[in-house]
Motif scaffolding. Structure first.
Motif, PDB file in Angstrom:
ATOM      1  N   ASP A   1      -4.474  42.007 -34.809  1.00 53.22           N
ATOM      2  CA  ASP A   1      -3.583  42.127 -35.970  1.00 53.22           C
ATOM      3  C   ASP A   1      -3.032  40.765 -36.381  1.00 53.22           C
ATOM      4  O   ASP A   1      -2.996  40.420 -37.570  1.00 53.22           O
TER       5      ASP A   1
ATOM      6  N   THR B   1      -5.708  38.629 -37.964  1.00 56.56           N
ATOM      7  CA  THR B   1      -6.106  39.146 -39.279  1.00 56.56           C
ATOM      8  C   THR B   1      -5.034  38.865 -40.330  1.00 56.56           C
ATOM      9  O   THR B   1      -5.349  38.552 -41.487  1.00 56.56           O
TER      10      THR B   1
ATOM     11  N   ASN C   1      -7.678  44.853 -42.741  1.00 61.56           N
ATOM     12  CA  ASN C   1      -7.432  45.139 -41.323  1.00 61.56           C
ATOM     13  C   ASN C   1      -7.619  46.635 -41.088  1.00 61.56           C
ATOM     14  O   ASN C   1      -7.543  47.436 -42.025  1.00 61.56           O
TER      15      ASN C   1
END
Length: 495
Positions: A262, A265, A284
């Motif tokens: 996460d 990204t 994502n």
């Protein structure tokens, strides 16, 4: 435009491992009144006022093109026959259980007998009985042909990933510190650049970070920044994708890696999703079987709003339930379904719970949403919500739908039917309706596939086998649907 129809047979669908009957969007008792309402607007242009009137008259129904035939009628006969054969095999628990240990061995074997890339007979068997059903091809020419066939059916595009994964024996090894170049990261970079060359601007490139090897996996585990070589590889891939106007999505993985995925990204989205044209090229992935996923989405919405970039979301239920800590996952499948649908509805409505524009000092950020799901109820609900917003001239979230190649073809074909002009719709009616509105009502349907040699795709194929093993009931229903469509063609002389 006609209300979606399901053919003469009642189709049974499933959502993941839970089975539920499919309900038509409009019951037969409503069709007469629906037809009367449609006749009233035949001679009027669908301006925003008349669209609002249509919405008021038909608030709960989705109007979509229909050819009065079952969705699977779209499938070419050779693909239908192959799908029936493969699905019959996958619907057999004993046969599937017997094959899976052998598939695990073949995925990493270097022996002539058990390596499908070296043994011509084994290669041919795997191609005919499994690979061709789920994968796009072993080289650029085969992939191009497979993608062309998908586009000919009406798909908006494809999501293509390079299937090669790190051999399990390498995962326990540290990266070779004596070399300035990590060969696994380099192979991963080359594979993804080759994949990018195989797709067009309407497609997605699927990126799997753990495929880049032990050095990257260690960084994901520890929450470290991208290794320098990996960061350079991602910059090259993203720059090339941006030049081609192609989108990327970053796959979700096990929770021991996901927090770092996460973070990496979000950094990519900060760089590449700050476009003045409003496009969102980096997506994502968010797994809604995890209880904390709405919180993660909210955090990313606030960041995007505050910092001025667009948020791309691929929404899935989740694929790692067997290896995730149980307390992180919803208690029941119904809770997961509710979470998926609630997130979808809130993102389409651009009113996510606890998102406060006054708090961030900025409006709801540009959002693009992709629903990667085999759950027909969720697809139907999203279509209904999006169509109501189109007809009411409300702000729209760019929405796409996708299913895996070789799976959930009934859902995919139904989406394709919605994209086709209704043969029963008069020329006068087509002229009366604004082309922009007709196009807005058509869903963006995609298929996800992987490419690589047969052995490179074995881990991917093994996951597809595991998914079918965990949902045998659903797979049997797909097989029944294929048999029903084949019988329909035989009894109606191929129509």
């Amino acid at each position: 435009m006609e209300v979606i129809r399901c053919g003469t047979k009642k189709r049974i669908i499933s959502s993941s491992s839970c089975l539920s009957p499919r309900t038509p969007l409009v019951h037969s008792s409503q069709r007469k009144s629906t037809q009367q309402r449609r006749n009233k607007i035949t001679r009027r242009s669908l301006s925003s006022d008349s669209a609002s009137e249509l919405l008021a008259n038909d608030q709960s129904q989705v109007t979509v093109p229909s050819g009065h035939l079952p969705p699977l009628s779209i499938m070419p006969a050779p693909i239908l026959l192959r799908s029936l054969m493969i699905t019959q095999i996958l619907a057999s628990p004993r046969l599937l259980s017997a094959c899976m240990p052998l598939m695990k061995i073949m995925s990493s074997s270097k022996s002539f007998m058990l390596n499908p890339d070296r043994n011509p007979l084994l290669h041919t068997l795997m191609r005919k009985f499994l690979y061709d059903h789920f994968c796009a091809g072993e080289n650029g020419k085969e992939v191009e042909q497979a993608v062309s066939q998908m586009r000919a059916l009406g798909y908006k595009g494809v999501i293509l990933g390079y299937a090669k994964e790190v051999e399990p024996s390498l995962l326990a090894e540290a990266a070779n510190g004596s070399s300035t170049i990590d060969p696994i990261i380099e192979d991963w970079r080359v594979g993804n650049m080759r994949t990018l060359e195989m797709i067009s601007d309407s497609d997605f490139l699927a990126i799997k970070f753990t495929g880049a090897g032990p050095a990257v996996i260690e960084a994901l585990k520890s929450g470290a920044p991208m290794p320098e070589q990996m960061a350079a590889a991602m910059k090259e891939i993203c720059d090339a994708a941006a030049a081609r106007d192609t989108r990327l999505w970053i796959d979700a993985e096990n929770q021991k890696y996901q927090a770092t995925i996460d973070a990496w990204t979000v950094e990519l989205m900060r760089t590449y999703n700050s476009r003045t044209d409003g496009k969102v090229p980096i997506y994502n992935t968010y797994q809604t079987y995890l209880k904390h996923t709405p919180t993660v989405i909210l955090e990313h919405l606030k960041l995007a709003s505050k910092e001025g970039w667009g948020l791309g979301l691929k929404l899935v239920r989740g694929a790692y339930i067997a290896s995730e800590p149980r307390h992180l996952i919803h208690d029941t499948k119904e809770d997961t379904d509710a979470a998926f649908d609630a997130c979808t509805d809130a993102l389409l409505a651009q009113r996510f719970p606890s998102f406060d524009s006054a708090e961030t000092g900025a409006p709801f950020p540009p959002v693009e949403l992709f629903l990667a799901t085999h759950n027909e109820d969720s697809v139907k609900k999203a279509c209904q919500t999006q169509h109501r917003r189109v007809l009411a001239s409300q702000p729209l979230t760019h929405l796409g739908y996708g299913q895996l190649q070789g799976m959930a073809d009934d859902i995919s074909c139904e989406l394709l039917q919605m994209c086709r002009d209704d043969p029963t719709c008069s020329t006068e009616r087509k002229v009366a309706m604004q082309e922009s509105l007709r196009n807005a009502l058509k869903p963006n349907a995609f298929k996800y596939s992987s490419w690589g040699t047969v052995q490179e795709c074995m881990q991917y194929l093994l996951r597809r086998a595991v998914e079918n093993q965990g949902a045998i009931g659903r797979t049997k229903q797909w097989a029944a649907a294929f048999r029903g469509e084949l019988w329909r063609r035989m009894t109606t002389l191929g129509r």
